[in-house]
Motif scaffolding. Sequence first.
Motif, PDB file in Angstrom:
ATOM      1  N   TYR A   1      43.013 105.641 -24.733  1.00  0.00           N
ATOM      2  CA  TYR A   1      44.222 105.806 -23.931  1.00  0.00           C
ATOM      3  C   TYR A   1      45.339 106.492 -24.721  1.00  0.00           C
ATOM      4  O   TYR A   1      46.214 107.111 -24.132  1.00  0.00           O
ATOM      5  CB  TYR A   1      44.670 104.454 -23.365  1.00  0.00           C
ATOM      6  N   LYS A   2      45.288 106.400 -26.054  1.00  0.00           N
ATOM      7  CA  LYS A   2      46.299 107.110 -26.865  1.00  0.00           C
ATOM      8  C   LYS A   2      46.203 108.615 -26.624  1.00  0.00           C
ATOM      9  O   LYS A   2      47.205 109.327 -26.745  1.00  0.00           O
ATOM     10  CB  LYS A   2      46.076 106.807 -28.358  1.00  0.00           C
ATOM     11  N   VAL A   3      44.985 109.079 -26.347  1.00  0.00           N
ATOM     12  CA  VAL A   3      44.822 110.520 -26.075  1.00  0.00           C
ATOM     13  C   VAL A   3      45.256 110.829 -24.638  1.00  0.00           C
ATOM     14  O   VAL A   3      45.820 111.879 -24.348  1.00  0.00           O
ATOM     15  CB  VAL A   3      43.347 110.941 -26.289  1.00  0.00           C
ATOM     16  N   LEU A   4      45.007 109.858 -23.747  1.00  0.00           N
ATOM     17  CA  LEU A   4      45.268 110.096 -22.321  1.00  0.00           C
ATOM     18  C   LEU A   4      46.748 110.017 -21.970  1.00  0.00           C
ATOM     19  O   LEU A   4      47.251 110.773 -21.155  1.00  0.00           O
ATOM     20  CB  LEU A   4      44.529 109.043 -21.499  1.00  0.00           C
TER      21      LEU A   4
ATOM     22  N   HIS B   1      49.265 112.241 -19.152  1.00  0.00           N
ATOM     23  CA  HIS B   1      49.907 111.724 -17.932  1.00  0.00           C
ATOM     24  C   HIS B   1      51.419 111.755 -18.049  1.00  0.00           C
ATOM     25  O   HIS B   1      52.121 111.982 -17.070  1.00  0.00           O
ATOM     26  CB  HIS B   1      49.414 110.296 -17.641  1.00  0.00           C
ATOM     27  N   GLU B   2      51.896 111.525 -19.259  1.00  0.00           N
ATOM     28  CA  GLU B   2      53.352 111.575 -19.432  1.00  0.00           C
ATOM     29  C   GLU B   2      53.848 112.990 -19.168  1.00  0.00           C
ATOM     30  O   GLU B   2      54.880 113.196 -18.517  1.00  0.00           O
ATOM     31  CB  GLU B   2      53.713 111.133 -20.867  1.00  0.00           C
ATOM     32  N   ALA B   3      53.102 113.955 -19.664  1.00  0.00           N
ATOM     33  CA  ALA B   3      53.515 115.347 -19.451  1.00  0.00           C
ATOM     34  C   ALA B   3      53.497 115.668 -17.965  1.00  0.00           C
ATOM     35  O   ALA B   3      54.324 116.438 -17.484  1.00  0.00           O
ATOM     36  CB  ALA B   3      52.556 116.282 -20.203  1.00  0.00           C
ATOM     37  N   ASN B   4      52.562 115.049 -17.253  1.00  0.00           N
ATOM     38  CA  ASN B   4      52.470 115.325 -15.817  1.00  0.00           C
ATOM     39  C   ASN B   4      53.358 114.397 -15.006  1.00  0.00           C
ATOM     40  O   ASN B   4      53.334 114.439 -13.779  1.00  0.00           O
ATOM     41  CB  ASN B   4      51.017 115.172 -15.336  1.00  0.00           C
TER      42      ASN B   4
ATOM     43  N   LYS C   1      52.053 106.669 -11.629  1.00  0.00           N
ATOM     44  CA  LYS C   1      51.031 105.801 -11.056  1.00  0.00           C
ATOM     45  C   LYS C   1      49.875 105.616 -12.038  1.00  0.00           C
ATOM     46  O   LYS C   1      49.411 104.510 -12.316  1.00  0.00           O
ATOM     47  CB  LYS C   1      50.522 106.450  -9.761  1.00  0.00           C
ATOM     48  N   LYS C   2      49.436 106.758 -12.589  1.00  0.00           N
ATOM     49  CA  LYS C   2      48.314 106.702 -13.531  1.00  0.00           C
ATOM     50  C   LYS C   2      48.729 105.913 -14.770  1.00  0.00           C
ATOM     51  O   LYS C   2      47.952 105.145 -15.329  1.00  0.00           O
ATOM     52  CB  LYS C   2      47.902 108.129 -13.940  1.00  0.00           C
ATOM     53  N   LEU C   3      49.974 106.164 -15.228  1.00  0.00           N
ATOM     54  CA  LEU C   3      50.437 105.468 -16.438  1.00  0.00           C
ATOM     55  C   LEU C   3      50.459 103.956 -16.186  1.00  0.00           C
ATOM     56  O   LEU C   3      50.068 103.166 -17.048  1.00  0.00           O
ATOM     57  CB  LEU C   3      51.828 105.965 -16.826  1.00  0.00           C
ATOM     58  N   ALA C   4      50.905 103.586 -14.991  1.00  0.00           N
ATOM     59  CA  ALA C   4      50.944 102.157 -14.668  1.00  0.00           C
ATOM     60  C   ALA C   4      49.527 101.567 -14.761  1.00  0.00           C
ATOM     61  O   ALA C   4      49.312 100.508 -15.353  1.00  0.00           O
ATOM     62  CB  ALA C   4      51.491 101.968 -13.250  1.00  0.00           C
ATOM     63  N   THR C   5      48.577 102.302 -14.197  1.00  0.00           N
ATOM     64  CA  THR C   5      47.188 101.826 -14.236  1.00  0.00           C
ATOM     65  C   THR C   5      46.729 101.667 -15.676  1.00  0.00           C
ATOM     66  O   THR C   5      46.120 100.660 -16.058  1.00  0.00           O
ATOM     67  CB  THR C   5      46.268 102.843 -13.516  1.00  0.00           C
ATOM     68  N   ILE C   6      47.026 102.706 -16.498  1.00  0.00           N
ATOM     69  CA  ILE C   6      46.549 102.679 -17.895  1.00  0.00           C
ATOM     70  C   ILE C   6      47.139 101.479 -18.626  1.00  0.00           C
ATOM     71  O   ILE C   6      46.426 100.722 -19.294  1.00  0.00           O
ATOM     72  CB  ILE C   6      46.919 103.988 -18.612  1.00  0.00           C
TER      73      ILE C   6
END
Length: 2000
Positions: free
Chosen positions: A1654-1657, A1661-1664, A1668-1673
């Motif tokens: 997730y450190k790579v992901l 997502h932050e850049a985008n 929602k995705k960040l919340a899931t992660i």
Amino acid sequence: MSVPLTEAVEPVDFEEYLITHPPVIESGPLRDLIEFPPDDIEVIYTPRECRTVAQAVPEEGDTDPHVRDCVRSYTEDWAIVNRKFVCAFDFLKDELKRRSMSIDDTPRGSWACSIFDLKNSLPDALLPHLLDRSPNEEIDRHNEEQRKSHRHRELFALHPALDEEEPIERHCVPDVPKEHFGQRLLVKCLSLKFEIEIEPIFASLALYDVKEKKKISENFFFDLNSEQTKAMLRPHIQTAAISTLARSAIFSITYPSQDVFLVIQKVLQQGDIGECAEPYMVFKESDAAKNKEKLEKLRSQSEQFCQRLGRYRMPFAWTAIHLMNIVNSAGSLERDTELEMSLSGQKLETIISLSEELEHHGKFFTFLCCMCMCVFQEGDRLSDEDLFKFLADMRRPSSVLRRLRPITAQLKLDISPAPENPHYCLTPDLQQVKPYPDSRVRPTREILEFPARDVYVPNTTYRNLLYVNPQSLNFANRQGSARNITVKVQFMNGEDPNNAMPVIFGKSSCADFSKEAYTAVVYHNRSPDFHDEIKIKLPASLSDHHHILFTFYHVSCQQKQNTPLETPVGYTWIPMLQNGRLRTGHFCLPVSLEKPPQSYSVLSPDVPLPGMKWVDNHRGVFNVEVVAVSTIHTQDQYLDKFFALVHALDEHMFPVRIGDMRIMENNLETELKSSIAALNSSQLEPVVRFLHLLLDKLVLLVVRPPVIAGQIVNLGQASFEVMASIVNRLHKYLDTSQDMHGRNSLLSSYIYYVFRLPNTDPNSPSPGPGGLGGSVHYATMARSAVRPASLNLNRSRSLSNSNPDISGTPTSPDDEVRSIIGSKVNDTYNVVLHILFLCLYCFVFFSLSVAHYPSPYPIYFSSPFPQLFHEELALQWVVSSGSVREGALQQAWFFFELMVKSIIHHLYFTDRLESPRKNRFPERFMDDITALVSTISLLTLCYPSNQDLELVERLNTSLAFFLNDLLSVMDRGFVFTLIKTYWKQVSTKLYALQNPTLESLRLDFLRIVCSHEHYVTLNLPCSLLTPPASPSPSVSSSSGFSTHVQDQKIANMFELSVPFREQHYLAGLVLSELSVILDPDNEGMFGLHKKVVSVVHNLLSSHDSDPRYADPEVKARVAMLYLPLIGIVMETLPQLHDFTGTVKYHRYGDGNSMISQTVAMAIAGTSTAPPMSRPSSFLLNPQHGTFSAESSRSLLICLLWVLKNADELVLQKWFTDLSVSQLNRLLDLLYLCVSCFEYKGKKAFERMNSLTFKKSKDMKAKLEEAILGSIGARQEMVRRKRSPSGSAFGSQENLRWRKDMTHWRQNSEKMDKTRAELEHEALIDGNLATEANLIILDTLEIIVQTVSVTESKESILGGVLKVLLHSMACNQSALYLQHCFATQRALVSKFPELLFEEETEQCADLCLRLLRNCSSSISTIRAHASASLYLLMRQNFEIGNVSTNFARVKMQVTMSLSSLVGTSQNFNEEFLRRSLKTILTYAEEDLELRETTFPDQVQDLVFNLHMILSDTVKMKEHQEDPEMLIDLMYRIAKGYQTSPDLRLTWLQNMAGKHSERTNHAEAAQCLVHSAALVAEYLSMLEDRKYLPVGCVTFQNISSNVLEESAVSDDVVSPDEEGICSGKYFTEIGLVGLLEQAAASFSMAGMYEAVNEVYKVLIPIHEANRDAKKLATIHGKLQEAFGKIVHQDGKRMFGTYFRVGFYGSKFGDLDEQEFVYKEPAITKLAEISHRLEGFYGERFGEDQVEVIKDSNPVDKCKLDPNKAFIQITYVEPYFDTYEMKDRITYFDKNYNLRRFVYCTPFTLDGRAHGDLHEQFKRKTILTTSHAFPYIKTRINIIHKEEIISMPIEVAIEDMQKKTQELAFATHQDPADAKMLQMVLQGSVGTTVNQGPLEVAQVFLSEIPSDPKLYRHHNKLRLCFKDFTKRCEDALRKNKSLIGPDQKEYQRELERNYHRLKEALQPLINRKIPQLYKPVLQVNSHRACHGIIPVAGVCYTKLSQG
């Protein structure tokens, strides 16, 4: 002008059209489409089948008119209307459901594999002329010829019909009226034995129903006496007729619930019954010898009685058998078991032996009954009432029965179901039943049934029987001797004794008929009860003199002098007729003491005749019952009166006597009308019995009104009213005998078989074409009725029916009035009234009708023809009102069908079936019909206000069938107008209400109308809408259709345009309905989808199988009627079921060689977006799939049928007019069709078979309810179906709903199919798939031809290619694939740039499809696929620069091969090799390109592919060896280091394999590697800060990832075309891979790695800004860290083993060593067992050995023929410096590269020795990659050994012990047990190398070798520490123990002190040398070379 689809257009005037457009075609199949055939309808007279050898008719002829009519009614031929093509049409539909044509068994692709000779590696046959350069047109023509040959003519024969209930348009032919029989039982009487045999015994059998208290059969008399016994009666017996010798009988039981009652009589003798029975009770058969003399005496007495009294009988004994018990128990008994029955209070043994020869539905058994018979006893009055009481008591033993005196007897009966056609059978009237081969054989008697309740069946045979049952006599008050009384019964036809008629049936062993019968005598009883049944054959015509005479006699039993044998003691009689009606019933008659006087017979004995003496003052003393079973006498006063009056009219005999009335001619009319009205009061049972005669007479009165007193009496209205009433009564009370349309079977069979137009000549027996003569007594009137508003008018009537001068149609109103005035009605008043009424009637009429009258006086004309029944019927119906109208509408079907049959008879017998239809019927009749149709349409519309929906449904179907029938006989344009009337009315209401029920009704109506056998002709298929060009020029020139066709827009034919709907009227209605209902905006109609589709489906399937349309040219005309269907289906595309999804699912499920398109593309590295990326694509439509799969499939098969049969030129012209988006939509549709008709395989059928059986039954009910809401009748059905109370044969349950008994049962039976049926179905399905795909291919070819000249061809051709490729991807037959490849080659050769420039994705797809088929097991498929692949390379080569190469195809083929290998389970490399060889051969043979680099490149490619294949072969071999399989995949992936797309493919294949085996950590690693690979190339393509820089970013996840870095020279640039083009080489792809990796890590329990992923992901997502995705992660991270905390100390990751392979059998593996990662807690024994078992299976169990130790293996010492495996447990190894970073359990189990294991040894080679000689070898292994990796076993690349000297071993042991003590002491919570175990091992040990011994060996002396000083010192310190820890442990233990362990503690302490004392001197000794400087000694570690230890050299081997 356009008319919306919801409204009906004006139909074409059909007859007019045919006249104005005469067909030019002389003959041939097209000519037959234009008009109905001339012999379409015929009336056939079929002789009715007679059961008996001779017709049953009265012997004395039919003098009486009623008898004559009855006999005619029972013997005349059936008059059947035959519409020739209806039968053929229905038969075809049935056939279509039953058969599935003869299927050609050509080898089918993936489902008919032939076993191939693998050794043979020759190429497949080359396709001829493949390399020739032929013009495209020629190739196309050749392909088409090939494709069109040997095709299935009928598409629907391959498609099972929609699973629906009985189709609504089916009118079942009613059953032929026949005699009624219930269940028939054959009873054979085999023997009857008493204990003694001294006299003749006579028996009779009858059935009784105890519940109904009724005798339900006549008696069967039988005689089982031996010839010797019969001889006793010789003087009294005349020769016995064969009919009376019967010993077997057939009983009929309509309402089962019976007892058999057996009565036995014997010859009269002196003494009462009890005395006579005494010997039977006293003597036993076993004592016969002992009692010989007594028996002889008894026998001689009996002989005397027989001589004298042989004519008389006495009652003797009786018994009852409960029949149902026997029949029921028979089912559960084995052969010859004993069944005990309790009868008359006794235990009875009943032996039943079953015979297995009969079917299960009727058990056949012999019934041997040792029974107790009850003796008739004087004191008992055994009347019928008493009998039933006894029978009821027999079931429950009671005191009543204990009084009965039993006789033991043995009766043997055979009871079985009667066979269908028994031989030698006689009816109750003694008629011989067919077959009756020989009159001399003993017959079987049919026993007449007296059903317990009424049976409603019309009479069909002549029968006239009378049963006389004397019941009791009371002579108590008669003076004189009258004790032994018998009654003589005679049937007299006059008063003279000679007038006794021989009509009394004989009983047993006597003549057939006799003139008298005697009742049995009860000895010395003045008031006897009788049990005799006397059966009489009634004469057909009875007169007033016929009567039954009873004469009472006293019989003197004792022989006295001068005493006569019989003395008459009384007389009485019953006259047979009373007021002309038969007398039956119960009579209590007075008895006269003297002979009756003259003329007594016309009076009743109740009349006190003067001067006669009567018993008991003329009181009734004799009870007798008379029952008639007659098909002559109605036994109903109302029917009798009606028939009598009608016959009086017939015979013209007045006055008529009926009852007490004399009816004169002047009051005959009133009486006749009242008798007709009174028919409503008659009982239903006689009405049904005489139904045929009754209806015939009513029809006669309508057709031929009688002339009474010179006046014509109009009985039309009265007859119509009573008909309506009778029909409704039948419907109401006999609802079980109705068909699905609510037609009562009795009435429908009357219409079908019996009804005919009465001949106008009353004396003529039946109508014939010429018999239309006149009559004096009957008027032949044109049209008369009682009009509304109570105007009882006599209309003008013409009496002339033969005068041709009377004008047929009035020329003017004046003429008409003149003709009225000139007729019988002369007075002006009457005329005025007539005209007045005309106004009123017209007013009524116009409000009902939509037609207009052409003249002001249309009704008043008298026809020169006889009164026509259909015209009168229509008129009466139209003018009826109130309850009559209501009643007639209730049963409209009956009147409609009568009308139609009447019309046909009329046309047939007046030879007018040939005449023009417009002139067949008078205008007024047409108006009546219009009015009727209009009324019924309006009534249908009253729903939902009219709640009786069942009535509405019935009316609706009745009307539809009526119009269907009219199309065969009337002006068809007129019938179309009627249909339009109906349509318009429904439409108006429908769109006001939006009620789907109305629409459903209209669909039913339409379906029925369209089921007309000449439906195609009715649509004018050859009308002006014909396209300009026809399939063959000769037809277009000869068909003579107008030339201005050219100007017509082709679109008119494909759209529901007004001209289309006018010309093809019915087809237009059907397609309009389809279009309207399928319209997605029309939400209310959703439930009707299936229904409307099934209408179209049924129509097309009937055309398809109709031999009249077999000719392709004709079929093209038929298909033309359905061209708009294509457009309609295209419109509904978004709503159709998505078959593409289901197919995908099914493929994975089956694990067969097919891979779905998406998967293939993903593997090949291309986009996985569904193949249809055009905007019109249905696959992207969210609305997709409101239709059920079944409806969608049906709709699509209809579409395919139209495409198959339509004229190609017409289609081509239409395609030219379509827009690009429309064409694309059509292609989408074809794409869907491919998926829809894909072959499912046998397995799918088997699965369906097991599933459907469960579901089918209840599903229908649920669906009906859900879809149709409250559509009455259906819901009613569902309700009844579910109600638990409804029994299977409930008497009130309407047959229409007994679906269990009819259609649904067949359906459920269908479910459980045999293997052969399943195979056959699969075969049919395969043929359907082939044909459907060939139709699609034909259509694609037409589309290609159409668009090849247009500008927009690219997008369309791409779509064509997609459909083609999709069809290749599905399961296909060899036949289809050949044509498919041919089309594909033609397409590529015509448009090469299409594949290599525009549709590049498709190129990849095509390569995959071709390669897959190159590995087919069928040589023809391989040949075509190889040819296509070779041409593809060649084309690619030619289109590029010739000097270059065909890079694209090369790359795609390589990628395709790799994806095939990776995913295909049953992929055969041997066949693929063969194809590669074929491609090489083509390259060698290709002369044109020989000089270029092309052949070499082909060769390189083929070799490269071959290499991949070899790896594949190995993969195949190691399919069961997971480690080897993964190694091979790993190797292949490594080989693709330069091809990122392929490497990615293989990494994903590996991930899939790991997931299957639940190696989640490894799967995660594969995904991380994939992501790293993608990141590496993404960073080259685009520079985005938030994306990972490349592999480096992933280092924290795994150190192995760096191998994905793209740094070598041969790395391809991602910019190069076709490289990194897959969907994963995008940001979204990368995110997807990482998310999958995180999920896999989580499943593996490696939550720390999840965090790293997730450190790579997160940065992406932050850049985008994807919150929602960040919340899931972050949610998942929280979960992961939570699990780390909770599972602390509970996680286990893996166990590691070193595995070495030795032996040449292992091939590549020989001398290889690996570290294997096994699941956590795997024991050494487990892995050892697994590997030994696996390789044992491969090489043979005796060939594999496991080396048990861990010592280095010397290969020279091993057996070279065996395989050796060495397995050692290893643990992760860390240097001390590493330990500071590896803190947690996860740290110590992740990124592992070094492992260690220890081996003990001594210098002399033993493993273990004394302490001072025990050495230890520590082996440290280093693997090539760190665990976990992308595989579960990793090669060992480095090995080092550390050898510990004995003292070092001792130090390690002591350190370990000390650690254990420390751990046990400080454990929290404390564990006393563990602590004591460790202590015991430390201080309690005094021997066996315990601590003390270690100290004594190594510390007692200072070592001589200075190098060992440090070790000595270290060991000394270890002991110091050890003793300290022991003390702590003891202290701790003391605090933990209880009082019970105190002693144990003291023992431990003593041991400890002893140990401490012994160690003290050894521990305290220090080595002085250590405290001065010396040479430093290194640890004895080495990588190579020689290590000197204690004077011994060890050579170390290092393995690289």
